[in-house]
Design an enzyme around this catalytic site. Sequence first.
Site, short mmCIF file in Angstrom:
data_model
loop_
_atom_site.label_atom_id
_atom_site.label_comp_id
_atom_site.label_asym_id
_atom_site.label_seq_id
_atom_site.Cartn_x
_atom_site.Cartn_y
_atom_site.Cartn_z
N ASP A 14 -4.19 -0.20 -3.37
CA ASP A 14 -3.38 -0.22 -2.14
C ASP A 14 -1.88 -0.35 -2.44
O ASP A 14 -1.20 -1.25 -1.92
CB ASP A 14 -3.81 -1.40 -1.24
N GLU A 221 -7.60 4.00 8.13
CA GLU A 221 -6.90 2.81 7.61
C GLU A 221 -5.72 3.25 6.74
O GLU A 221 -5.46 4.44 6.58
CB GLU A 221 -7.85 1.92 6.80
#
Length: 319
Positions: A14, A221
Amino acid sequence: MAGKPLIDHMYTADPSAHVFENRIYIYPSHDLDIDSIDNDNGDQYQMTDYHVFSMESAEGRVTDHGEVLHVKDVPWASRQMWAPDAAYKNGEYYLYFPARDKENNFRIGVARSKSPSGPFKAEANYIKKSFSIDPCSFVDDDGSAYVYFGGLWGGQLEKYTTGQFNPDGKEPAPDAPAVCPRIARLTEDMLEFSEDPRKIVILDEKGNPLLAGDEERRYFEGPWMHKYKGKYYFSYSTGSTHFLVYAVGDNPYGPFTYKGRILPPVIGWTTHHSIVEFKNKWYLFYHDSSLSGGVNHKRCLKMQELKYDGQGHIIPMEP
Ligand code: FUB
């Protein structure tokens, strides 16, 4: 640089990349080297802390600035420190991060530092009216700051479609509009939302909202915002179909019109990215699970140059 893990002494995921003080700073999740069984609730992602990394040049060595925040030092949080992001304003650096609160719901918190490399000190409470995961902070050219956020399934976004938490909330029917990511403008001190979170609408080429069944294009997401030639590029992961895609709009709130794919599926279930300009070149930061041989919760960061065509379209890339 392309294809090689940026960091191989620990698992990372991420990546939120920014240029601060003439260096690329990366704010990733720190995946734990633990055994865990995968499920759709994301219970395998049990992260407990964050490290910050930086690079002097795009091809250069990556410096690990060490642990900058641990869940034990966040008074409101209980577990699962997922994808963070960072912002700079008024002489201070802000780390935005999701974690489960003591009631087991995801919330978004903020921590502060005088340095981009931390350490960061968390505020006592999460941001009021925050929920779900994957904060992406964006400071516009006029100084106004926003947080984009939201993630389906483990990230609980579909449980907030009415604005309130509904533990039984499900994704809409395939022919209904998809669940929307959220945006909220930040207060001048960067510590709270200055408005109720608003829904972000992503439109198809005919101007209709993307539908929940359009899994190759609808939001799942990992939001990211960057500006290119005056336009606002909202990019994200399609989750269940594993694409990184983008949509373009004229202001930070959207609506955004879907434009295309950035990256096809990588090794591993999740895909999550950021896009940053550094020394007149653009870069995509993303992750895959190649370092662990494909274990979904043991990921590694990668970067490669990103290019636009003459019309401002992002040229699709291969991992
Ligand atoms: O790292 C945990 C979760 O996996 C993130 O919050 C999602 O974006 C996905 O990458």
